[in-house]
Write a protein that holds these residues in place. Structure first.
Motif, mmCIF file in Angstrom:
data_model
loop_
_atom_site.group_PDB
_atom_site.id
_atom_site.type_symbol
_atom_site.label_atom_id
_atom_site.label_comp_id
_atom_site.label_asym_id
_atom_site.label_seq_id
_atom_site.Cartn_x
_atom_site.Cartn_y
_atom_site.Cartn_z
ATOM 1 N N PHE A 16 -6.626 2.016 3.416
ATOM 2 C CA PHE A 16 -6.535 1.340 4.677
ATOM 3 C C PHE A 16 -7.863 0.495 5.202
ATOM 4 N N ILE A 20 -7.062 -3.384 6.127
ATOM 5 C CA ILE A 20 -7.688 -3.727 7.441
ATOM 6 C C ILE A 20 -8.295 -5.080 7.259
ATOM 7 N N GLY A 452 -1.991 2.059 10.976
ATOM 8 C CA GLY A 452 -1.576 1.829 9.580
ATOM 9 C C GLY A 452 -0.306 3.011 9.214
ATOM 10 N N ARG A 465 2.940 -0.253 2.134
ATOM 11 C CA ARG A 465 1.761 0.005 2.862
ATOM 12 C C ARG A 465 1.425 -1.231 3.977
ATOM 13 N N ALA A 467 -1.335 -2.004 7.404
ATOM 14 C CA ALA A 467 -2.421 -1.522 8.330
ATOM 15 C C ALA A 467 -2.739 -2.822 8.920
#
Length: 536
Positions: A16, A20, A452, A465, A467
């Motif tokens: 994460f 970010i 996320g 994924r 995020a």
């Protein structure tokens, strides 16, 4: 209870953070909305001042010679020693039964919420199926025993089911009393072939993953861990990889989250055991003793072992105390508890680290002061920070016709690049604005949060994924008129056919408050999604 962990969900903390760092905030979707998004770089980082104090909480299970829970013991019967020094019990509570959790079902197809966290019982039971060191024959017996166990569970008993198929540990079924759902999760988990290179897998990672996953739940958690023993001892050089300090650090994390581990050797009664299996059983005992659980091995009664844990799970005593002359010096403190009366058997955590970042270090209700870079002060309520963010999410294939009828989102995150063979899924977050820390700069009220989504396949490998960090400027007038109004965030994720576990997370980037959702999903074939869309 305060959480000492930084914003993280399950095994995803580092991922994460990396995601970010590479993603910018979205642009405003509606100028007149209650909330607006702006692109700002960075958030003020602060320092926390702590007092040299610590409140230690420990759960104690007391059983008689036959293994039956002992009820009705008074506080005066308990004596606590911290590093051999007698302590004064600050609070005392007996738990004699486990109320049924009122698990709130999804309101509609594709709708999920973590609001069941508001209705949890004081004790949660978690089933972990670890097939890393179990051959197919042992898995088939475990399949049979777990099927019997779930069918014979007390009515209304809630359980969550996790699977460790390899490196990662994944959620198959969140807490539910529905026996059909629990049976489906077990039957999905086993049998399957153990992974290659299993001797290089780490039990420490497994315990750390589970600790992170369960840290959002308050109260005591009992971890019923079926396995074939640690794979570490399959290596000829196992002794050189045993790290006592690392294990003790994991025990400390489990202590913070009130997780008691009950290892059960799913291989059953073994006629001939060698040094490797003896060491596996010693490690099972160590983990159980350190966390206040109990180890079961050399028995074919897997059903009976799990049933005994459930029967006694709601019967324990909770004690707290403040150690005399406590210092945050990162040293290990041993805990010993004695009970007056008969020769009782006690199970409790063996100790903790005085590491300066422990739960209970600050009295309940006392605010913490953060000094921001600009010199401003931010008061944080520790009790609020320890509570999860309750939110809702709608997760559906992007082709679902009901998505078009949804209200316009406050913010729409940039969709990922389309890939052949994937199915785009739409995620609509409904977030409470009053759950996030508000700060005022230049007469503008803002909140900074992270959102996320991670997806894993049936083997625990990541498949997708997304995020993002979001800074939102709030409309002061709308906020005054509608302080409890939610704001809506749309995100898209490309998934592949197969069994998926979806992890959704939102967190306050100012104080670290976190909310998570873990959703087992069935992802259809891309062609099937197109056919359904054409029909509608």
């Amino acid at each position: 209870m305060l959480l000492r962990k930084s914003p993280a969900v399950f095994i995803l903390a580092a991922s994460f953070a990396a995601c970010i760092a590479q993603t910018s905030s979205p642009s405003p979707n509606q100028p007149g909305d209650t909330t607006q998004t702006t692109n700002t770089q960075g958030v003020n980082q602060g320092y926390t001042f702590r007092a040299e104090s610590r409140v230690v909480l420990t759960d104690v299970t007391v059983t008689d010679a036959k293994g039956n829970p002992v009820h009705g013991l008074p506080q005066s019967a308990f004596h606590i020693f911290d590093n051999k020094k007698p302590q004064v019990v600050s609070s005392f509570e007996e738990h004699s039964h486990t109320p049924v959790a009122a698990i709130v079902p999804a309101a509609a197809h594709g709708d999920y919420s973590n609001d069941f966290l508001l209705h949890l019982p004081p004790v949660l039971n978690v089933l972990v199926i670890d097939i890393v060191n179990l051959n197919i024959t042992d898995q088939m017996y475990l399949y049979y025993e777990l099927t019997r166990f779930i069918k014979q569970m007390p009515e209304g008993q809630s359980l969550a089911v996790y699977l460790r198929p390899g490196t990662n540990t994944v959620l198959l079924q969140n807490f539910t009393p529905d026996r059909n759902l629990l049976l489906a999760a077990v039957h999905k988990a086993i049998p399957r072939f153990p992974p290659h290179g299993r001797e290089y897998l780490s039990d420490l990672d497994t315990l750390r993953q589970i600790s992170l996953s369960l840290s959002q739940y308050p109260g005591r958690k009992n971890l019923i861990w079926f396995s074939g023993g640690s794979t570490l001892f399959l290596r000829p050089d196992a002794s050189s990889f045993q790290d006592a300090a690392a294990m003790r650090a994991i025990y400390d994390e489990l202590e913070q989250d009130r997780i008691a581990v009950y290892p059960i050797d799913a291989r059953g009664l073994t006629i001939s055991a060698g040094p490797a299996q003896w060491q596996q059983h010693m490690l099972m005992n160590d983990v159980a003793t350190a966390t206040g659980g109990h180890a079961f091995y050399n028995t074919n009664g897997l059903l009976e072992a799990a049933g005994q844990i459930l029967d006694s799970s709601g019967s324990f005593y909770t004690l707290t105390y403040s150690p005399h002359d406590f210092r945050f010096n990162n040293k290990w403190h041993n805990i010993r508890i004695a009970v007056e009366g008969d020769a009782y058997h006690l199970s409790y955590r063996s100790g903790y680290f005085a590491d300066g970042a422990v739960s209970g270090a600050e009295p309940t209700g006392k605010k913490r002061t953060h000094i921001l870079v600009g010199g401003d002060r931010l008061e944080e309520d520790p009790d609020l920070r320890s509570q999860p963010i309750i939110f809702q999410a709608r997760v559906l294939p992007s082709s679902d016709p009901s998505i078009a009828a949804l209200p316009k989102a406050t913010a729409v995150l940039p969709p990922p690049e389309a890939k052949k063979g994937t199915v785009p899924f739409s995620i609509r977050y409904t977030l409470p604005v009053n759950a996030f820390t508000k700060s005022t700069t230049d007469s503008k009220t803002q909140i900074v949060l992270g959102v996320g989504a991670f997806a894993f396949n049936r083997d625990g490998s990541p498949v997708a994924r997304e995020a993002v960090r979001i800074t939102m400027t709030l409309n002061a007038e709308s906020l005054r008129l509608h302080p409890d109004a939610p704001f809506l965030v749309d995100e898209q994720l490309n998934l592949v056919k197969g069994d998926e576990t979806l992890y959704l997370s939102v967190w306050d980037m100012t104080n670290g408050r976190l909310g998570t959702l873990q959703i087992p999903l069935e992802v259809p074939k891309p062609s099937k999604v197109k056919d359904e869309a054409a029909k509608n």
